[in-house]
Write a protein that holds these residues in place. Structure first.
Motif, PDB file in Angstrom:
ATOM      1  N   UNK A 423       8.273   5.104  -1.210  1.00 43.31           N
ATOM      2  CA  UNK A 423       8.419   4.069  -0.189  1.00 43.31           C
ATOM      3  C   UNK A 423       7.107   3.338   0.084  1.00 43.31           C
ATOM      4  N   UNK A 424       5.976   3.993  -0.179  1.00 41.48           N
ATOM      5  CA  UNK A 424       4.680   3.347   0.075  1.00 41.48           C
ATOM      6  C   UNK A 424       4.227   2.456  -1.076  1.00 41.48           C
ATOM      7  N   UNK A 425       4.863   2.567  -2.241  1.00 42.71           N
ATOM      8  CA  UNK A 425       4.451   1.777  -3.398  1.00 42.71           C
ATOM      9  C   UNK A 425       4.550   0.265  -3.168  1.00 42.71           C
ATOM     10  N   UNK A 426       5.637  -0.272  -2.566  1.00 43.98           N
ATOM     11  CA  UNK A 426       5.684  -1.730  -2.353  1.00 43.98           C
ATOM     12  C   UNK A 426       4.520  -2.250  -1.509  1.00 43.98           C
ATOM     13  N   UNK A 427       4.129  -1.519  -0.449  1.00 44.39           N
ATOM     14  CA  UNK A 427       3.002  -1.951   0.365  1.00 44.39           C
ATOM     15  C   UNK A 427       1.696  -1.935  -0.408  1.00 44.39           C
ATOM     16  N   UNK A 428       1.497  -0.924  -1.260  1.00 48.42           N
ATOM     17  CA  UNK A 428       0.281  -0.872  -2.063  1.00 48.42           C
ATOM     18  C   UNK A 428       0.275  -1.969  -3.135  1.00 48.42           C
ATOM     19  N   UNK A 429       1.447  -2.265  -3.697  1.00 52.12           N
ATOM     20  CA  UNK A 429       1.525  -3.357  -4.665  1.00 52.12           C
ATOM     21  C   UNK A 429       1.227  -4.701  -4.003  1.00 52.12           C
ATOM     22  N   UNK A 430       1.659  -4.862  -2.759  1.00 51.26           N
ATOM     23  CA  UNK A 430       1.385  -6.114  -2.048  1.00 51.26           C
ATOM     24  C   UNK A 430      -0.120  -6.274  -1.807  1.00 51.26           C
ATOM     25  N   UNK A 432      -2.421  -5.187  -3.697  1.00 51.36           N
ATOM     26  CA  UNK A 432      -3.068  -5.485  -4.974  1.00 51.36           C
ATOM     27  C   UNK A 432      -2.709  -6.856  -5.524  1.00 51.36           C
ATOM     28  N   UNK A 433      -1.897  -7.635  -4.772  1.00 52.94           N
ATOM     29  CA  UNK A 433      -1.630  -9.009  -5.173  1.00 52.94           C
ATOM     30  C   UNK A 433      -0.196  -9.341  -5.460  1.00 52.94           C
ATOM     31  N   UNK A 434       0.717  -8.395  -5.400  1.00 55.85           N
ATOM     32  CA  UNK A 434       2.131  -8.682  -5.673  1.00 55.85           C
ATOM     33  C   UNK A 434       2.738  -9.461  -4.515  1.00 55.85           C
ATOM     34  N   UNK A 435       3.670 -10.341  -4.829  1.00 58.45           N
ATOM     35  CA  UNK A 435       4.329 -11.169  -3.799  1.00 58.45           C
ATOM     36  C   UNK A 435       5.548 -10.440  -3.269  1.00 58.45           C
ATOM     37  N   UNK A 436       5.321  -9.589  -2.273  1.00 55.62           N
ATOM     38  CA  UNK A 436       6.387  -8.816  -1.626  1.00 55.62           C
ATOM     39  C   UNK A 436       6.345  -9.121  -0.142  1.00 55.62           C
ATOM     40  N   UNK A 437       7.515  -9.182   0.479  1.00 51.37           N
ATOM     41  CA  UNK A 437       7.615  -9.549   1.892  1.00 51.37           C
ATOM     42  C   UNK A 437       6.843  -8.568   2.766  1.00 51.37           C
ATOM     43  N   UNK A 438       6.104  -9.131   3.728  1.00 57.15           N
ATOM     44  CA  UNK A 438       5.326  -8.288   4.647  1.00 57.15           C
ATOM     45  C   UNK A 438       6.238  -7.445   5.527  1.00 57.15           C
ATOM     46  N   UNK A 439       7.334  -8.018   6.005  1.00 59.75           N
ATOM     47  CA  UNK A 439       8.266  -7.263   6.853  1.00 59.75           C
ATOM     48  C   UNK A 439       8.878  -6.095   6.088  1.00 59.75           C
ATOM     49  N   UNK A 443       8.311  -2.074   7.041  1.00 59.41           N
ATOM     50  CA  UNK A 443       9.444  -1.175   7.299  1.00 59.41           C
ATOM     51  C   UNK A 443       9.399   0.045   6.384  1.00 59.41           C
ATOM     52  N   UNK A 444       9.107  -0.191   5.112  1.00 62.70           N
ATOM     53  CA  UNK A 444       9.055   0.924   4.166  1.00 62.70           C
ATOM     54  C   UNK A 444       7.895   1.866   4.475  1.00 62.70           C
TER      55      UNK A 444
END
Length: 485
Positions: A423-430, A432-439, A443-444
């Motif tokens: 669940x923490x991977x999307x936040x870490x990818x964001x 590092x530059x990935x375009x993932x929603x902040x909200x 939440x994750x």
């Protein structure tokens, strides 16, 4: 031959330590700090202090200490994910955990050495393999960090997920097998008690003239189910953490008979169906010195007395590599595979593994992570305090919990950590530059935090409840049989 006394040896160590202080001052030309201490990617700068403070670090260390006393390992697979969830960069979390492992394993190795539970030759082999793998893992992790600090967190989280998925395929089936064996043993015990009670009732009906003897027989039958309690009281008085031997896998017989020199003698649990080895008891009723002597003599004259060195060295190297990447994997991997896959005696493996971990983690602490500055100084004291407390509390609590339940709690903790890192991977990818929603990432991240906290609370709560329940039952006055009459 006269040996130096402990008192004189201690005085000599203090004298050498005092001599090292002026010597280190004369070596300032050789031991230089970097000329430029600056940007955010420089590992020599101090952390910004945004990570967990003393109380949170102590709570994490408490869980790790209780986990260490439960499975006999460092408990690193919970520390690094917890520190990363609390806001510490992955490589700093790994460095802090390896320093904590150095202190924990050194203390436990000294204790094991006093009880002669160490094979020093094999410990040297494990140290060499773990150190080589650890140096390779640190070189890879530090290179990724210096190139992309945010990407290093993604890399470390991915390695934690990979390692724990592999370990879950070991611990979860082990838990199922242990719970199945416990249920069968409990069923056999209940059937034996019913048969015994039925036999007592038949004897009492046939011998009416021997009323006193019958009452004694009935009274003894009622006391027999309490025999496990007396065994539990003996375990309470034992100062050694129990390392029961696990049933070896089928491959253990093949490994111990394979033609792959060089070999090393190590006591094993692989037995023939005809020639069963009877080990001396290792609980409170046995003398530790006699038990240690028998463990040392098991390797003499037995068909499965030797293990090949090369596979053990490869195993230690792989464990050291994962330890430098994730903070765990060293002793927890080698202990499980050596006891189950190589069929080694658990008590000797535990002491030997701890000595190897103490030496290798010391090299990694002072030669790599500590030398390069990858240790968070703000949380290390809390981790050490919590670990020492958790080891003592957990060591007393596990004596009142069935082993299969401990394996179930560890399995729950492993699964919660895997979900937390996923669940923490999307936040870490964001980051590092990935375009993932902040909200979405927020939440994750919150969900990952809750899942880890729930797993840690269940694990520690069960151990605290077992310890408190036994303390209450101990101080409660016993009921008198004549009071009811």
């Amino acid at each position: 031959m006269k040996y130096i006394s402990d008192k004189r040896l201690l005085i000599l160590c203090f004298i050498l330590l005092a001599l090292l202080i002026p010597i280190s001052g004369l070596c300032e030309e050789v031991l230089k700090t970097p000329d430029i201490i600056g940007n955010t990617n420089n590992p020599y700068i101090l952390p910004d202090g945004s990570g967990p403070r003393f109380l949170i670090s102590a709570a994490i260390g408490l869980v790790a200490g209780m986990l260490s006393s439960s499975i006999g390992t460092g408990g690193g697979f919970i520390v690094v994910p917890a520190l990363m969830t609390a806001g510490i960069s992955g490589i700093y979390a790994v460095g802090s955990e390896i320093f904590r492992l150095f202190l924990f394993s050194t203390i436990e190795a000294v204790r094991m050495g006093f009880h002669k539970r160490i094979n020093y030759t094999f410990a040297l082999i494990l140290t060499a393999g773990t150190t080589i793998g650890g140096l390779a893992g640190f070189a890879l992790s530090s290179s990724v960090f210096l190139a992309d600090p945010a990407g290093n967190d993604v890399f470390i989280s991915s390695m934690i997920i990979l390692w724990l998925i592999v370990y879950s395929f070991i611990i979860v089936p082990d838990f199922r097998e242990a719970s199945h064996k416990y249920a069968l043993a409990l069923l056999r015990k209940q059937n034996a008690e019913k048969e015994k009670e039925a036999a007592v009732q038949i004897n009492s009906a046939e011998t009416d003239t021997k009323q006193v003897a019958t009452e004694d027989g009935v009274f003894a039958a009622k006391l027999s189910p309490k025999e496990p309690d007396s065994e539990k009281n003996e375990i309470k008085q034992s100062t050694l953490i129990s390392f029961p031997d696990e049933e070896p896998w089928e491959i253990a017989r093949t490994i111990r008979t394979m033609k792959f020199p060089p070999y090393i003698n190590f006591p094993g649990t692989v037995k023939d169906d005809v020639d069963e080895l009877e080990l001396a008891p290792t609980g409170a009723e046995a003398d530790p010195k006699d038990a240690a002597k028998q463990l040392a003599d098991l390797a003499d004259g037995q068909p499965y007395s030797k293990i090949p060195v090369i596979p053990a060295l490869i195993l230690a190297t792989l464990g050291g590599f994962f330890m430098a990447l994730t903070g765990s994997g060293g002793i927890i991997l080698s202990f499980t595979i050596l006891t189950r896959g190589f069929g080694c005696v658990a008590a000797m493996v535990a002491g030997t593994d701890l000595l190897g971990l103490a030496a290798s983690s010391g090299v990694l602490t002072f030669g790599t992570f500590g030398l390069k500055g990858f240790i968070n100084i703000y949380c290390i004291m809390g981790l050490i305090f919590g670990t020492m407390t958790g080891i003592h509390l957990g060591g007393k609590a596990i004596r009142y919990i069935e082993p299969y339940r401990i394996k179930g709690l560890v399995s729950l903790l492993v699964i919660s950590v895997i979900i937390n890192r996923l669940l923490s991977l999307p936040g870490e990818l964001r980051k590092s530059g990935a375009s993932i929603s902040h909200n979405l990432t927020t939440t994750l991240d919150q969900s990952a935090l809750y899942i880890m906290v729930i797993g840690m609370v269940i694990f520690c709560g069960w151990l605290f409840y077992s310890l408190a329940a036994d303390i209450i039952s101990t101080i409660k006055p016993p009921k008198k049989e004549g009071a009811a009459k």
